[in-house]
Every structure is written in C-alpha cells, then in structure tokens.
Write an enzyme that holds these catalytic residues in place. Structure first.
Site, PDB file in Angstrom:
ATOM      1  N   GLN A 147       0.886  -1.160   0.000  1.00  0.00           N
ATOM      2  CA  GLN A 147       0.000   0.000   0.000  1.00  0.00           C
ATOM      3  C   GLN A 147       0.930   1.217   0.000  1.00  0.00           C
ATOM      4  OE1 GLN A 147      -2.200   0.691   3.649  1.00  0.00           O
ATOM      5  NE2 GLN A 147      -3.812   1.818   2.602  1.00  0.00           N
ATOM      6  N   ASN A 179     -16.525  -1.870  17.829  1.00  0.00           N
ATOM      7  CA  ASN A 179     -15.902  -2.584  16.721  1.00  0.00           C
ATOM      8  C   ASN A 179     -14.475  -2.975  17.106  1.00  0.00           C
ATOM      9  OD1 ASN A 179     -15.121  -3.518  14.181  1.00  0.00           O
ATOM     10  ND2 ASN A 179     -14.577  -1.445  13.473  1.00  0.00           N
ATOM     11  N   LYS A 226      32.514 -18.981  28.271  1.00  0.00           N
ATOM     12  CA  LYS A 226      32.204 -18.619  26.884  1.00  0.00           C
ATOM     13  C   LYS A 226      32.697 -19.678  25.934  1.00  0.00           C
ATOM     14  CE  LYS A 226      34.601 -16.907  23.868  1.00  0.00           C
ATOM     15  NZ  LYS A 226      35.645 -16.200  23.119  1.00  0.00           N
ATOM     16  N   HIS A 277      34.011 -20.174  41.643  1.00  0.00           N
ATOM     17  CA  HIS A 277      33.979 -18.735  41.845  1.00  0.00           C
ATOM     18  C   HIS A 277      34.952 -18.019  40.922  1.00  0.00           C
ATOM     19  CE1 HIS A 277      34.779 -20.613  46.001  1.00  0.00           C
ATOM     20  NE2 HIS A 277      35.549 -21.223  45.157  1.00  0.00           N
ATOM     21  N   ASN A 279      38.660 -29.444  38.854  1.00  0.00           N
ATOM     22  CA  ASN A 279      38.390 -28.385  39.824  1.00  0.00           C
ATOM     23  C   ASN A 279      39.045 -27.101  39.336  1.00  0.00           C
ATOM     24  OD1 ASN A 279      38.657 -26.610  42.070  1.00  0.00           O
ATOM     25  ND2 ASN A 279      38.163 -28.314  43.417  1.00  0.00           N
ATOM     26  N   ASN A 332      42.916 -16.237  26.526  1.00  0.00           N
ATOM     27  CA  ASN A 332      42.680 -16.830  25.211  1.00  0.00           C
ATOM     28  C   ASN A 332      42.892 -15.858  24.067  1.00  0.00           C
ATOM     29  OD1 ASN A 332      40.456 -15.412  26.147  1.00  0.00           O
ATOM     30  ND2 ASN A 332      39.033 -16.561  24.859  1.00  0.00           N
TER      31      ASN A 332
END
Lengths: 446, 446, 446
Positions: A57, A155, A333, A345, A359, A368
């Site tokens: 439209q 309506n 990650k 922790h 551990n 990394n």
C-alpha cells in the site's frame, strides 16, 4: 507510536505484533494470508519470516484503501474473507474460529467482531436499526452520531465477509473528509443494498486491544504475557510472577520459574528445574533438575543436574555437562565443561574444553586472546587448577595435573604433574592429590 | 495440579498450603486439629512439622468419604467441628472465628461459609427455600439445578457443624454417580431431617480461593503475599512493591525493602535498614542500619551498620561485625569479618577469621581447599592484604602485617611485617603503613 | 505512619510527598505557596529545596488550627486561596486548575474538590440540602450523620476559597471534642452565613489518595509510578513493566527500558538505548545507542554506543567514551575509559585514565590505595593489559605497551614495550602485537 520502529513490528513477548495476528489467523484455519502493508514494513528483514504474501500500500489512505490494493486477490477467491487490523494482537484463534463459524451459519454478508468493553475511548461504535439484529453502520469516533450512551457495542477491527459481492462493495467506499477510505464504511453500504450485517461478540475484553501507542503496547504485553504464563501454569509449571516467558519457550512440568526471570527465544527447560529469581535465559536448552539462580545463560546448553549462580554468566556456544557446579561470578564462553566439574567462583573460561571432575580454582583465567586471535585451552579429566591460575592459550593441562595458586602457565602441563610459579615450572610428579602439597601453593578456593 | 508435588504441600510465601489452613484454624482457637489425608501426603517429611494428627484416607473417594475416616474421632468429641477443605489457604483466622461465633449464637446444625464473589466458575452453589434463611442444598457444578442466575451465593468449603447428630448424618451421605461421597450432601440430608442449615458470608472474595491448578496457586500467592506485605507496611516498614516476604520473616520499623527483594525463611531485619533492590536473604539476621544492595545473603548474620553490595554473596555460616563494608563481587563463606573491615571488591573469603579494621584488597583469595579438605585462614586486626593476594590455608597473617599485590602467601606472616612475591617472602618490618612502600607492590585496590 | 520520617517527607518516585503537592499547586499557577508545618518538618534539611514559605504550627491541633497560623497571610492577600492537605500527592495540576476555574466562574465562596470513589473508608462525606447544589457540611468519619448510603461524594481535601470573608469564618471554627479545629467545619459555618459552597468532582479516583499509612504510601507510589511510565510510553519510550523511573529522569524516544530497571535522580538516557533488565542508574547520563544489562551505574556519564554488563558496576565520577565495551563483573570508579576500549571481565579500574582502544585483560586491578591515599593510573592509547595484571598506582603505561598475564607492575612502562613478571620487567621492545609473544605470558582473556 512516536517510534522509529514500524508499528506492527514492535515486539510482544518474543514476536512482532504482526506475527501475533498472522499466527492467530493461521491457527484459526486460514488457507492463505495476505498482508497489505506500507513499503517501509514490507522492506523490513523481519517480514520475511512471516508466512504470508505481501501487497504494497504505497500511500497510507486508510483501511478501505488497503483493501482496494488486494482487490485482485479478492476477486480470484470464492469463499469467506477474514479481514483483520494488524494492530489487534490479542484476538485468540478460537475467537476467529467462532466468528467464522457464526458467519457461515447465519448467512450474513458481513459479520463484525464486537466487544462490550471498550479498550480505548475511541473505538468504532456499532449502530443498529431500532434494537434489531441488523447493523446499519459502524460509527467512527468523531462521527456526528457517535454516542456511547446509545450503543455500547464496539468494533474490534475484525470482519468476516463473503467474497461474492465484496469487490463491488469495496468500490463504493466513499472518500472521507481527510481523503481517506475506511473499511468500516462497508457496513452502511451493505445495509443500503439490503445485505445482512451481523455481529459476533467476544467476551474477554482483553482480546479487543488495538495498539496505537506504546502505552497500548504495554497493556497488550501484560495481556499476552499473562496468557503465556497461564498456559504453563496449567501445564504443571509453577511460576512466581512476574516472569517474562516468550512465546517460543518450552518448559517441562515440575519445574519452577522464580520471580523476575526472563526466558527468551528458543529456550527449553527440562523437568524438575528451579530457574531464577532474576535469571535470564536466551536460546538455551536446560536439562532436568538444574538450578539457575540470578544468572544469565545465552546460546548454550546444560545437561542434567547442573547448578549455576548466583551471579554467573554462561555465554554463547557453551555446553555444560551433567552434575557441573558453577558458583558465583563465573564467566564461561564457547566452552565445554565436563561432568561434575567444579567452577566455584571468579573465573573466566573462554574457548575452553574442560574434562570431567576438573576443579577450577577461584580466579582462574583462560588467557585466550593475544590481541589478534582467540586460542583454545584444554584441561583434561581430574585436573586441579589452583586459585588465580592464568592459562596462556593455546595450552593443554593433562589429566590429574595440578597448577599452583597464582601460577602463569605458558606451556602444556603433563598428566599427573604439578606446576607452580610465573612462568609455571614443574616441581614434582604426583598422580593423586595429597594434603601436604598445599604448602607449595597449589590450593584452590572453594 | 499436573505436578508431582502433592497438592497441599505446594508452597505459598514460605509455607505449604496445608500449613496455611492448619495455622488459620489453630489461630481461630481450635482445640485439636485432625487432617484426613492420602497416604502420599502423610508419608511426606514436611508433614511432621505440622501440629496436627493425621488420619489416612487410603482411597480418594471424596470429601464425604474423608469425613467418614474420622468418624471415630467425631463421635468421641462433643462440641462444634470446623471442617475445612485443605485447598483453601486464604481464609483468615478471623473469618473462622466469626463463622464459629455465628454458629454458636444461631443454634444451627450446620453453618456454611459462603461468598458472593466466586473465585472459580465451578464453585458449589447455595440453594435456599423460597428466599428464606434456610439452606436446602449445596449444588455442585454439573448438578441439574446448578444455576448461577438463581443463586449467587457460593460454597467456600468450610463448615461449622454440631457434633451430636453428625455421625448419623455422615452415614447417610449417598454415593455419587462417580462412586464418590461429597461432604456437601450433608446439607440436603440435614434439611430433610428438619435441621437448620445457616450461612456465614465472608466479604473479601480473596478468602474464597480454592486451589485446583497451579494457576489458582499463583493467584493465592498474590493474595497472601499482599496480605503479608500489607501487615509490614502497617507496622512501619516501607516496601517498594513487588517484594517476596515469607511468612516467617520479621522486619523492624523504619526499614525499607526495595523492589524485587526476597526475604525467606527465618530472616530478621533490624531497624533503619535498606534492603534491595534485587536482594535475596535466606535464614539470615541483619542488624540495624544495614544496606544490602543487589546481593544474596544465606544463613548468616550481620551486626549493625554493615554495607553489602551490589552483586555480593554472603554464604552460610558467616558473621559480619559492625561497620563492615563489603563492596561488589565479593564472596564470603563460613567466615567472621571483624569490625570496620573493608572487603571492597572481587574477593573470596572462605573459612576465614578476619579481625577488626582489616583491609582486603581486590582479588584476594583464601585458597582453602587442597583437593581433599578445607582449611582455615586467620587475618589479625589491622592487617592490610594487597590486591590479588592468595592465602594458602591453613595460614595466619599477624596484626598490622602487609601482603604485596599478587603475592602467594604460603607461610604465616608475623605481626607488623610485610611479605611480597610468589611464594611470598618478608621484605622488611613495619609497624605502620607509609606511602612509599607502595612501590614494593603492596597496594590494595579500593 | 509508624515511621520516624515525618509523613510528608516520605519519598514517592524520587521526591517527597510534600514536593508532589507543592509542584502540582505551582504548576496549576499558584502565585505563592505557603506551607503550614510542624517544627519537626520545618527543621528538615530537605525542606529548603521546596520553593515555598513555611509557617510553623507549633502544636498539632488540626487542619483548621493550621489555617489559623496563616491568618496574617490570608488577610493580606485579596483573591482565591487554594488550600490543600499535604498528604494528597496524586492530585494533578490540571485538576487544581479546573477546580479554580469552576470556582471563579460559579462565584462560590468555597469550592470543595470531591470524588465519588473513596480511596479510604474514612474519607469526609459531602452533605447536601435536599439534593440541591448546596453543600451544607462535610461530615467526618465518626460524625453522627456520617452515612455513605446517603451520600457517596467524598471530600478529597482540597478547597478553593475566596479571601474576603475567610479570616472571619476561620475564627468561628469550633473546637472538637478532641480539642482540635477542623478545616472542614468551614463549610457548615459558610452555609449558616448564607455563603455558597460548591463542589468540583474529579473523575480519576486515584487522584483522591490521602496518605495516612505506609500502605497508603505504597498505593500512591503505584499510581504515580504508573503516571510517570505512561508519560514516557506516550513519548516514544518503550517500557517493559515494572520499571521504577523517578520524576526527575529524562529519556529520549526509541529507547527501551526493560523490566525491573530503576532510573533514579538526575538520570538522562539518549535515543536508541536498551537499559535493563535489572539495571539501576543513578544521577547518570547515557549517550545514544547504549546497552546496559543487569548493571549499576552511579554518578557517571557514557558517550554513545557503549555496552555494559551483565553484572558490572560503574561508580561515581566515571566517564565512558564512545564505543567502549564493558563486560561482566567489572568495577569502574572515578575513571575515564577511552574510545573503543575493551574491559571485558573481572577488573577493577579505580582513579584511572584509560586511553583509546586499550584492552584490559580479565582480572586486571588498579592498586590505587596504599592504606592512606588513593593514586592515579594512566594507561595510554592502544596499550594491552594482560590478564590479572596489577598496576601499582601512581603509574603510567605508555601507548601500545604490553603487560604480561599475572604481572605486578610497579614502575612506569614505556610506550611500545612489553613487561612481564612480579615485579614486572621489560623483556623486549615491540611496536605492534604479534601472535608469538603469547608464550611470554602476555595474553588477555576476552
């Protein structure tokens, strides 16, 4: 909406307003769905995921004008057309089905979906001839005869119309004083031609929501979120409200979702889990009997019996095997964490493959990133990573190896050996942990 | 309920649905409480904490059948029986008292607790003889005369009944088409025998909640949470809603509980505290004038004027003395933190005794786990623990001693000395801090 | 209120109840605002920020007695007095304006603001003469004629009164049985003297809230929070409820505020941001296109395109430049972070100036406190701080310099050089990163 996002693409509980309407219509049994939309909407990437055909439209000249754009399609189909405003996301498929069913059995030309509880003060009003069953017109807010005291039937913005005479009637929609064409004018045209216009009234006022502002959107979200949560409550999932569960999520029975938890995207939760409070899971798959407290999990999977949190962050591409315990302030990650490993922790494990029963001491960091590339760390089964160990990737720590607290490990560590220092050097060979090596600085916070 | 947990053992704001009912009945003055329950329920551990006697209903043949199991007890007691469905957790003790009081003064055989606002669409309906005061029957949903238009008085599921004729009447309860026995049939039996059945109507519709689904449970939680929060608001505690305060919690006046905070179990908050937003306290005791932001405290105590958070985690068995400041990303487990100590950031103190005015640098870790056992760390008054110090437990750092940043402390540190390095070695003796030792690497992030 | 805080100083969405009333009256066009208050209230520091004059009411003898304390002021002003209870924080300025407007056009002596929906069960009732327009009295809860069935029009606690006859009428307020003087008695005195008393009825029942308990305060907060949030929703800000947006906050359009987010004090959010869920921003200014997930930002500013969180804490005095990425578990205090710097994880940057494109490795700590003073750290453009680096301030790391993982940096690092170890020593000179230096221990977790 006062928003740069096209109105129909605003999100409600995980999918766009337009998708809510299309899915509802489809679930009511529509053979084919056409969307008449502005070029802006049609150009959106998101639109390609919606199972419907688009008709442009080019100029926004009202709902009647939108219908005119589909004139060719309307002519080529013989049956009933269900015509719905795109901004009514809360109409249930069941209500569309009932509308269609009544339309088919009454033989009306048009059946208008109506509500006795107005969502807004400016909804179109149903006008009838002397209290009869015959609808003579839909009065728009601002029309001279608009009078809520006379009619309290509104309506909703959904119509079922027989196709035979529809093209001819569409052509007669008059231009408004603002040079627009309204679909609601079809009713008075039909009445003038002696065609029956009937109504189907929905009982739940929440279904009649029409979204014109972000405030309306907020109300629609409450309604649809409540509908989603009620669904899960009735399927054996306990929810402490409020929770934010998107439409694409699946939760098995006997799990509890605690307050202020968000479950987003393609997230699946197994049975017997406790999720939250204050957790956020995105596109993640959680096994059975897992606990995830005050934590964020994104694009990852966990097997069964995994504990996470509070205050941990599992990032994309991670796979957490069964029985793993991830405590507080841990970031993981793109890593695999092996069965029954402990990540108690303060640690960052990135691009890492961790074996079983490893551990990970407090403060462990997989280094990394060398400024240019990311490298992998491998920690084999049963290794004991001392507190504050830095593992300079790419690197491998052998099975049952031990690293001393504070060590900076720059070379692979052989299985069963112990390394300490900065850079870390091997100090002896051990095949099992003993309580006296602690004085070498190999302890892990737990 | 579509749940593996027995219906009456589902938790609402810290206690089971069944406990809510038992406590309410007890608080209304019941001399003795009997519970007729399924073997599954009776076998639950949790049941032993509920102060009531249990009678087994081996097969679930309806409420009337449940009553039959208690027939012996009923016969042996002369007075009024208060009979309540176990799934109506929101009836107040005051309402039970009023029901009993009216029952005693009217001389009715049965007094039925009723409500004019149905919680569900399928509650039992009260049928009366020609608008008189006499109740002739309780119509179950599905009965042929069930007609909400005729009667809008609903059966809540609590009855006060005189004991004399009760056993005989119970025996007349007919078997239903589904081979069950309903307690509600007592009314029509009593009516047929010319015994007066009266009603006591409660005004607050929320009290009439009957829980049959987890969705009902969710609604009951909202009602009872609102009741608990209102209690504290009216006793001088400011609450920013929503908050999740369990029934066993105590809060002194002039404290503020910020949004989305959970206070669970046996938690006690002193005066003048600010708790939350987003904190969770479990079985913990907090002194006066404490602030706990976005943190989790479990099984621990704090003295007065303690600050914690955001994003810290105090785990079981910790005792935080007055004036301590715990900043962000700190984890404390099974430790004592002495007066005015500073634990500013990123540290793990486990199995640790910290003296007064100790400074814990960022990144400090007590390495308390050697892979087999946990060991204790002692840090005496006034010690200054440099950033990223690893303390290999068991270990003692003497009063006013200093550890350098990044040091790995493997041996006890004498009072007033400074150690640096990995493993840490003594570099000089100092009895007070001076600004130039910083270059030795002894600074602490704060 | 059962609170040590004076009633009118309790906070609602960022300002005191008293400020809500004063601001509403001022926005309705009051020329001057007088507050009659207890000495306790007048002595509060906060009161000095309120733009009004204070008149002491030394003893709390009721609203009429309060008015008597202002008798001098009333006599010296010729016009209309708008007299409002201080505990009605929800009356809109528009309602005060309409009250005044009707008062001026009707020529009434007193116009009382009324409501047909009582907020409390004990609000004053309007009594009229035989259903006429004339108000004869305001009946207090407990008065013998008080009958909600006869009148359902309640006194909100705001009056517009013509000044001419007011002093004389005030003097006639009778002493109550509790030795107090009520302003509501003015109505019956006026009626007895043939003066017209009219009413102006507000339609939104929420405006009629009068706060007498902390429970009322809680309800007032919901009303006013909803009003604030609706304002932003209607100005192009999408809000996932509930959110806690204080009155002084500004948000640009096309931003989204996710659930359970607090925006406090003088906080400003630019366009295109995503804030929350679970974030808390206090007195902070956020640029355009920023994302702040599950984090706390206090007294700081960010430029454009900044990402923070989840679980990070930006403390007072920080300035985050454009394109910075702050990941999880980062704490930044009183620091500048340069453009496109990466602070991915676990780091404490305090009193720090970070240049552009700096990489801060996981576990980095600025050791800025030597036990006596705080010192500054400077990290120049392009530097690469390896994981777990301790920077002993005062210190400067030159541009493009590199620090090894785990290093304790005690001396300035020259531009383009690499240092490793504890204490850190220069190992070579580099002007760019290369993948092989990783084995020297210089990697950063990312």
């Amino acid at each position: 909406m006062k928003s740069s996002v096209p109105k129909l693409l605003h999100k409600i509980c995980g999918k766009s307003m337009l998708s809510w309407v299309v899915d509802s219509v489809s679930n009511a049994g529509a053979e084919k769905v056409l969307i008449v939309a502005s070029p802006q909407l049609s150009a959106s990437d998101e639109i390609y995921q919606i199972p419907a055909s688009f008709i442009a439209q080019d100029v926004p000249l009202g709902t009647g004008h939108a219908l005119l754009q589909a004139r060719g399609e309307i002519e080529s189909f013989n049956g009933n057309w269900l015509i719905v405003n795109g901004d009514t996301p809360a109409i249930r498929p069941e209500s569309f089905s009932s509308l269609i069913q009544q339309h088919e059995s009454s033989g009306a030309f048009i059946t208008v979906m109506t509500s006795h509880d107005p969502f807004n003060g400016n909804m179109g009003l149903i006008s009838r001839k002397n209290d009869t069953h015959y609808i003579t017109a839909i009065l728009e807010y601002g029309d001279k005869d608009y009078d809520v005291d006379v009619s309290s039937e509104f309506n909703v913005g959904a119509y079922c119309i027989r196709s035979e005479l529809l093209p001819a009637v569409i052509d007669k929609i008059p231009e408004s004083s603002t040079n627009e064409f309204y679909i609601t004018r079809l009713v008075e045209i039909a009445y003038a031609e002696g065609l029956l216009v009937d109504s189907y009234t929905i009982e739940d006022p929440d279904e009649s929501i029409g979204v014109n502002t972000l405030h309306d959107l907020s109300r629609a979200r409450l309604v649809l979120q409540n509908r989603i949560n009620t669904y899960w409550l009735l399927h054996g999932v306990d929810i402490i409200e409020p929770c934010y569960i998107e439409i694409g999520v699946h939760i098995d029975k006997d799990s509890v979702i605690y307050q202020n938890t968000s479950l987003q995207g393609d997230t699946r939760i197994g049975t017997g889990c406790k999720i939250g409070p204050n957790s956020r899971l995105i596109d993640s798959s959680i096994g059975t009997d897992c606990n995830i407290f005050e934590s964020v999990v994104e694009g990852s999977t966990t097997e069964n019996g995994v504990n996470i949190g509070p205050f941990s962050h599992v990032r994309h591409g991670s796979h957490i095997e069964s029985g793993v315990k991830i405590g507080n302030f841990a970031e993981i990650k793109n890593s695999n964490i092996g069965k029954e490993a402990l990540v108690g922790h303060f640690s960052y494990l990135g691009d890492c493959f961790v074996g079983n029963k490893v551990n990970i001491g407090a403060g462990t960091i997989t280094c990394n990133f060398d400024g240019k590339e990311k490298h992998q760390t491998i920690i084999e089964d049963g290794a004991f990573i001392g507190s504050d160990t830095k593992l300079i990737a790419p690197i491998r720590v052998g099975s049952n190896a031990i690293t001393g607290a504070g060590s900076v490990v720059t070379k692979d560590v052989k299985a069963g050996t112990t390394v300490v220092g900065m850079p870390a050097r091997q100090i002896n060979k051990k095949t099992s942990l003993s309580s006296d090596y602690g004085k070498e600085g190999t302890d892990s916070g737990c």
